[in-house]
Design a protein around this motif. Structure first.
Motif, short mmCIF file in Angstrom:
data_model
loop_
_atom_site.label_atom_id
_atom_site.label_comp_id
_atom_site.label_asym_id
_atom_site.label_seq_id
_atom_site.Cartn_x
_atom_site.Cartn_y
_atom_site.Cartn_z
N VAL A 44 0.83 -1.20 0.00
CA VAL A 44 0.00 0.00 0.00
C VAL A 44 0.86 1.25 0.00
CG1 VAL A 44 -1.60 1.33 1.41
CG2 VAL A 44 -1.97 -1.08 1.05
N LEU A 45 1.90 1.22 0.83
CA LEU A 45 2.77 2.41 0.89
C LEU A 45 3.43 2.64 -0.46
CD1 LEU A 45 4.35 1.99 4.40
CD2 LEU A 45 2.64 3.64 3.69
N MET A 101 2.28 1.78 -3.31
CA MET A 101 1.24 2.28 -4.22
C MET A 101 1.02 3.77 -4.00
SD MET A 101 -2.66 1.20 -4.37
CE MET A 101 -3.05 2.49 -3.21
N ILE A 102 1.04 4.16 -2.73
CA ILE A 102 0.83 5.58 -2.44
C ILE A 102 1.98 6.42 -2.99
CG2 ILE A 102 0.81 7.24 -0.54
CD1 ILE A 102 -0.97 5.21 0.90
N LEU A 151 1.38 6.81 -6.55
CA LEU A 151 0.25 7.74 -6.74
C LEU A 151 0.71 9.18 -6.56
CD1 LEU A 151 -2.71 7.05 -7.32
CD2 LEU A 151 -3.18 7.48 -4.91
N ALA A 152 1.46 9.37 -5.49
CA ALA A 152 1.94 10.73 -5.20
C ALA A 152 2.84 11.21 -6.33
CB ALA A 152 2.69 10.76 -3.88
N MET A 184 0.78 12.21 -9.18
CA MET A 184 0.06 13.47 -9.02
C MET A 184 1.02 14.66 -9.02
SD MET A 184 -2.76 12.42 -6.24
CE MET A 184 -3.53 14.02 -6.21
N LEU A 185 2.20 14.45 -8.46
CA LEU A 185 3.13 15.59 -8.35
C LEU A 185 3.76 15.91 -9.68
CD1 LEU A 185 5.01 15.07 -5.01
CD2 LEU A 185 3.51 16.92 -5.64
#
Lengths: 793, 147, 354
Positions: free
Chosen positions: A778-779, A781-782, A785-786, A789-790
């Motif tokens: 999960v981390l 994946m985050i 994701l970050a 987005m960034l």
């Protein structure tokens, strides 16, 4: 004709090499106890080649002499096998650039021919002897392949026609020496001796290398011979218009012009080369390895450490005669080192008990004589040195092989105190050993006498020549150097350039060297016969190691002994009286041309010198016979005397007590007591005792430096070297070891440690817990994701 | 509410449900509870899908949710069977019991502080007394050791 | 500096409050939510649970604030609809939190059922009637019951130590932060969506007109789509729900006027290039109408079930078959696994507890 000679020149080293390779390949499985055959056949083949070459050289020299009746015409013949390395324009010297071209070239001249014959003859005999001596040894094939390799290296060494090749095979013989000293490598002492020999000679080799560098930068060539512009080497084959492309260092064209540098450079070259020669030929201060090298098998001692390899230094210095002629100082140093080493080794040999070591010290001593002759700097001296080399090879090989025969019979015991009276047991060995001893002692008509006497006489002549020059200059009132070619006797230019003061110093030094050499002659005779008598005379004593079957050696061993004995007995006589050795040798290019031809010619027999040396040798022999023939008490008396034991007696307290009870002193003491002054005399006695005790301290120290002890402990050379060189080096090595272990390795280990720790850290993430993996996923994946987005836009 | 507001609110609710399910899945150790949390995450996704379908006037969202429910049912069947198997082997529903995947040499994960069980939590619900006292059957009571 | 940039870019609010990051209610809502979850997921102490609950309520309030802020300004507020939604949302999220917070697996399952009920309500609220019912029937009725059975089979004690703790000191905070980041990412992903969504702008314009004038014939919810014509940038095609879609020309003009105002207001915040902005001011908008939405495409039709079934069994027929096969396979698989039995002792090395 020429092709045949070329092939012979290649076969002389090639056959032993072939034998060595065959033995090494086939020895362990196929040949086994027959492993000696390839090497024996190879060396005998090489001997035949060498003899043919010798004859050819003799013929060629005769032909050359006929063409040019004035003086000895040089003869040399050079064969190029292939080019080893070739660097164009490697060095700029005097406006011309020199190519660094190293060819594999063999040469043939008088010097090489003599050395070849000597080496292959001794090698053949030793190989035959070894077949009996080494019989049944575990590494039989190994021994013979080493021997073959050594003969190849030694023949190449004397055949080489440039300094690089000389150096390569110089090292190769060192390697063989190392391998053969440490042949019984299970024995720690043998392995250590091998290492010591290798390392000590390495010091000399370093100097030798520096000498070669200096030659290269001074002369721009390392060849002995000239290289002509059409690629040929020899003037005899060169076309009339061919010009010299690269002048060799020792080529006739250079020698005849005396195109050598003088002064400091010449001195440096000579001294550096001499350092190499000191290492290889065991001269002071690098002589310490040779006695230890006796841990090798006796044939090795005979072949390498007496007859051939150790004479490589002598050969090299003789070969470089033109270089040495350019520096009289270097010649003086050579002579001084030779004489000093001869004396030193003779003194040490007086008190040793190991038969082979005595012979080793005598080898060092005789090598000293050779250098003495070379150092005389005259044709007579050089030819005497080479002559001594030649005869010494026979009688010293003979002595060592005889000692080996004794060892063989005595069950490997070599301490002369433990056996005696062996003359009945080993009659042939006794006879051959006796011949060897007579030759070594320098008693006529044995070969040692002729050569050694020639060497001493050359020094004598040198002194006379220098004094003559001095008188001449004083008569002419010329304090400064005068032009050579004037009314005075023709002197080589470097010598003539010396000032009067220098000349007188040189004369003095040479005079002392002459005395020293004479004294050494006495010592030689003494210690030789001491060893001989202790071994073969007196009561029959056999050590228990020999068992009940102490016996004469097999024919394969005594036949070479007999042959060597014949050579040792008569070679000197025949060659000296016929002058054929000198005449032959002086055709070598190094000796036939240049300054050296201006010096004293050999062949002059000095009756006075010979008489003195004979008398001294006889004195030594008689002294030894007197002391050791019937094991007289005087031996131990002399030992005690030279050990300063009388000093110890003086310094003992018991001596004072003895003094107290001595008649007059006791009477005075009693008289004083009677008149009430007993305390006074007692006080005087006590003070006297105290004084004796105080005095005894330096005397005790002095007793460690007593002549006997100095000689017995080899003048403490090993201890001094150990203290001055080995210990500090070991300390430095320990320091660097520590630094390497802790600093360098520490750094490297740290470099390895960090990833390991990091890896362990990451490993600890693999804890096997399912939810943890899910969390990690999960981390991750985050993070993705970050990032998306960034950095999307 | 406008369509946009509706979408926003539903997406927020969906994200919250997903996040809570995620937290539960990562934190809880009871395999069945973890499983329930996975279902909760599916619910969050379903809510989002419904909202997007509504916003875009597309049936695709609802269709996907139908299949999500189907797959969840399959998942429930298979996963519960597996949970039962694991439970039969280990005797408990603890996911931390299974640590075979860890690196060789790694020490096993251990709990160091298990909180004391609260006595209040052990109070089981009781029925109010009414009617007559039932006849006690001791054998039956042996089997009914737990309410 | 870097951090604030990061946070600002990660947590931008979708409408109203441009400002520094610590003024964003959503951020604080997320932080409080993390705190709440960390405190609520199983621990022994009661006050922690109470604090967690309080944090959760506070976070909820902040979320509501966020949502209210996000609601476009001057939209008509149907307070009944809003409160129904709020009730459903509170029930759903609250029971979800309670589910992951309960110590007993049984309670977990029950709370999950409650969540499902809330979800079903949310589905119904969206007009997905079939799914709402199906959720209750299939999930709450079947799956959760299955869970309960399994819990009773596997954990007859009803309580276990591992239900009261997590598995590592960092598990709870890390998981909670991960969850918060996901929520934040979703919210951040919505940023600018409203401004770029033309349909929402049109709906906003219609709602504003309807609020100002009772007789305005169009509400925002009736607009199904609005697309800018690819060739003529100032022509916007509207698709409306309902039979009579043609607006009177004056109403169309008013709508175009209002829309232009809204777009102009949104323009400076938009980072579009200047030429584009100049174009919009120069040329007036033109609104044209597309044919009305077909009845079977309408999600909110009264024939919901019929159209749902029609879609499912026509367009998604193969998917239905595959799903059916999947169900069968899982059934067989589950039976096969359990029929095989435990097959040996536990391979785990023992209790995870000290």
């Amino acid at each position: 004709m020429q092709d045949r000679i070329d092939i012979l020149m290649m076969l002389a080293p090639g056959l032993p090499l072939l034998g060595a390779i065959l033995t090494a390949v086939l020895g362990p499985k196929l040949l086994r106890s027959q492993s000696h055959w390839p090497v024996i056949v190879g060396t005998i083949g090489a001997l035949i080649c060498s003899l043919l070459l010798l004859l050819h050289v003799a013929d060629a020299q005769q032909a050359a002499d006929l063409e040019s009746p004035a003086g000895a015409a040089p003869y040399e013949h050079v064969v190029k096998l292939w080019t080893w390395m070739d660097i164009q324009n490697a060095y700029e010297l005097g406006g011309t650039s020199h190519n660094f071209t190293i060819d594999i070239v063999l040469r043939l001249d008088a010097l090489t021919a003599i050395m070849l014959c000597m080496v292959t003859l001794i090698s053949s005999l030793v190989a035959i002897y070894s077949a009996g001596y080494m019989h049944g040894d575990r590494g039989y094939w190994r021994f013979f392949s080493y021997i073959g390799l050594f003969v190849f290296s030694m023949t190449m060494l004397v055949s080489a026609s440039n300094f690089i090749l000389l150096f390569v095979f110089w090292e190769a013989v060192g390697l063989c020496s190392y391998l053969l000293i440490g042949y019984w490598y299970e024995k720690p002492i043998a392995a250590a001796a091998g290492k010591k020999a290798f390392l000590v000679t390495r010091i000399g080799d370093f100097g030798f290398m520096l000498g070669l560098f200096l030659i290269w930068t001074t002369y721009g060539s390392l060849n002995y011979h000239d290289v002509y512009s059409d690629g040929a080497f020899s003037a005899s084959t060169a076309a009339a218009d061919a010009t010299i492309a690269a002048q060799g260092v020792l080529s006739p064209s250079r020698i005849v012009e005396n195109n050598y540098v003088l002064g400091g450079t010449a001195l440096a070259i000579c001294l550096l080369l001499m350092l190499g020669a000191c290492g290889k030929s065991a001269q002071f201060p690098l002589h310490v390895w040779l006695p230890d090298a006796m841990e090798g098998p006796s044939p090795v001692s005979a072949l390498i450490h007496a007859a051939t390899m150790v004479t490589a230094g002598v050969y090299m210095v003789a070969r470089c005669t033109p270089l040495y002629m350019a520096s009289p100082t270097a010649q003086l140093v050579v002579a001084a080192i030779g004489a000093f080493t001869a004396l030193l080794a003779g003194l040490i040999a007086l008190t040793q008990f190991d038969l082979k070591r005595i012979l080793a010290y005598s080898t060092i001593s005789q090598l000293g004589y050779m250098f003495l002759g070379l150092g005389a700097g005259t044709l007579a001296g050089i030819s005497a040195g080479m002559f001594h080399l030649f005869t010494h090879a026979f009688f010293k090989a003979l002595l060592f092989l005889s000692a080996g025969s004794v060892m063989h019979a005595m069950g490997n015991v070599i301490d002369i105190r433990r056996f005696g009276g062996l003359r009945k047991l080993l009659p042939i060995t006794y006879a051959t050993f006796l011949v060897g001893c007579l030759a070594l002692s320098g008693l006529p008509p044995f070969s040692g006498f002729w050569s050694k006497d020639a060497a001493i006489a050359s020094i004598h002549d040198r002194v006379h020549a220098l004094e003559h020059e001095l008188e001449h200059r004083q008569a002419a009132n010329q304090d400064e150097a005068h032009v050579p070619g004037s009314a005075a006797a023709a002197l080589p230019a470097p010598l003539a350039a010396l000032s009067v003061a220098q000349l007188s110093t040189y004369a003095n030094v040479y005079q002392w060297l002459y005395y020293s050499a004479m004294f050494t002659a006495f010592l030689t005779a003494f210690y030789t016969f001491r060893a001989f008598l202790m071994t073969f005379h007196g009561e029959l004593r056999v050590p228990h190691e020999a068992g009940d079957h102490a016996h004469e050696a097999p024919p394969s061993m005594y036949v070479p002994l007999v042959i060597l004995a014949i050579f040792a007995a008569f070679a000197g006589l025949v060659l000296a009286l016929s002058h054929s050795f000198d005449n032959f040798l002086l055709h070598a290019p190094s000796l036939a041309l240049g300054w050296v031809t201006l010096t004293e010619l050999p062949g002059k027999f000095h009756a006075s010198v010979a008489a003195i040396s004979i008398l001294l040798a006889l004195a030594g022999t008689i002294a030894a016979c007197y002391l050791y023939l019937y094991e007289r008490d005087q031996v131990s008396f002399l030992k005690r005397f030279f050990n300063f034991e009388w000093l110890n007696q003086v310094t003992e307290g018991a001596f004072v007590r003895l003094l107290k009870n001595w008649g007059p002193v006791a009477a005075i003491h009693n008289g004083a007591k009677r008149i009430g002054l007993g305390w006074l005399t007692a006080l005087v006695g006590d003070i006297f005792l105290l004084l004796v005790l105080i005095l005894s301290i330096p005397l005790l120290i002095g007793s460690y430096l007593s002549p006997y002890r100095l000689s017995f402990r080899k003048f403490y050379f090993d201890e001094i070297y150990n203290l001055l060189i080995v210990r500090p080096l070991r300390g430095i090595a320990q320091l660097f070891y520590w630094l390497d272990r802790n600093a360098v390795d520490g750094l490297v280990n740290a470099c390895g440690y960090i990833p390991t720790r990091f890896g362990n850290l990451m490993r600890s993430l693999q804890m096997g817990l399912m939810p943890f993996y899910a969390l990690a996923m999960v981390l991750g994946m985050i993070v993705l994701l970050a990032a998306r987005m960034l950095w999307a836009n | 509410m406008s369509e946009l507001t509706l979408l926003y609110n539903y997406l927020l609710i969906g994200a919250l449900l997903f996040a809570i399910g995620l937290v539960g899945f990562l934190v809880r150790r009871n395999m069945i509870v973890m499983f329930l949390c996975a279902e909760l995450m599916l619910q969050g996704v379903s809510v989002s899908l419904i909202a997007w379908g509504r916003f875009h006037q597309d049936w695709g969202g609802q269709m996907l949710v139908v299949f999500i429910i189907t797959v969840a049912a399959c998942e429930a069947g298979v996963a519960l069977a597996m949970v039962l198997l694991l439970t039969q082997k280990s005797g408990k529903l603890d996911i931390a019991f299974w640590q075979e995947l860890r690196d060789p040499g790694q020490s096993r994960f251990m709990d160091h502080e298990v909180p004391e069980e609260n006595i209040a939590e052990k109070v089981w619900p009781t029925l109010t007394k009414a009617g007559r006292v039932p006849v006690r059957n001791p054998e039956e009571e042996m089997h009914r050791n737990r309410v | 500096m870097m951090t604030s940039t990061l946070v600002n870019s990660l947590v931008p609010l979708w409408a109203a409050t441009p400002g520094v990051w610590y003024e964003q209610p959503l951020l604080w809502a997320l932080i409080l939510g993390v705190l709440a979850l960390v405190l609520i997921v199983p621990r022994s102490s009661t006050w922690q649970r109470v604090t967690g609950g309080a944090c959760a309520i506070l976070a909820g309030v902040l979320f509501v604030v966020t949502a209210l802020q996000a609601t476009p300004q001057s939209a008509t507020h149907d307070w009944i609809a809003i409160s129904v939604f709020a009730l459903l949302a509170i029930v759903t999220v609250g029971s979800a939190i309670a589910m992951i917070g309960s110590r007993s697996a049984v309670y977990c399952a029950i709370w999950f059922a409650v969540t499902l009920l809330g979800t079903a309500g949310l589905f119904l609220y969206q007009g997905a009637a079939f799914l709402g019912v199906a959720t209750i029937v299939v999930y709450a009725g079947a799956i959760v019951v299955l869970f309960l059975f399994v819990i009773m089979l596997a954990q007859p004690d009803g309580h276990a130590s591992y239900d009261r703790i997590s598995w590592g000191w960092f598990a709870k905070p890390a998981a909670a932060i991960a969850g918060a980041l996901i929520v934040g990412a979703v919210v951040a992903g919505l940023d600018g969506f409203a401004a770029s969504d033309l349909r929402s702008q049109v709906a906003l314009a219609a709602d504003r007109l309807a609020a100002a004038d009772e007789t305005f014939p169009l509400s925002g919810n009736q607009i199904v789509s609005a697309t800018r014509d690819a060739a003529r940038q100032h022509t916007i095609t509207l698709q409306l729900r309902g039979a009579d879609v043609e607006l009177p020309p004056e109403a169309t003009a008013a709508l175009a006027q209002e829309l232009a105002t809204i777009l102009a207001a949104a323009q400076p915040t938009n980072d579009a290039d200047d030429t584009d902005a100049a174009d919009t001011t120069v040329e007036p908008l033109a609104l044209v109408y597309a044919p009305p939405l077909l009845i079977h495409h309408d999600l909110l039709t009264e024939h919901h079930m019929a159209h749902f079934g029609g879609h499912l069994f026509s367009r998604h027929l193969i998917a239905v078959e595959v799903a059916g096969t999947l169900l069968l396979v899982s059934l067989v698989g589950a039976i096969a696994m359990l029929a095989q039995g435990p097959g040996g002792s536990a391979r785990g090395e023992g209790d995870a507890h000290v």
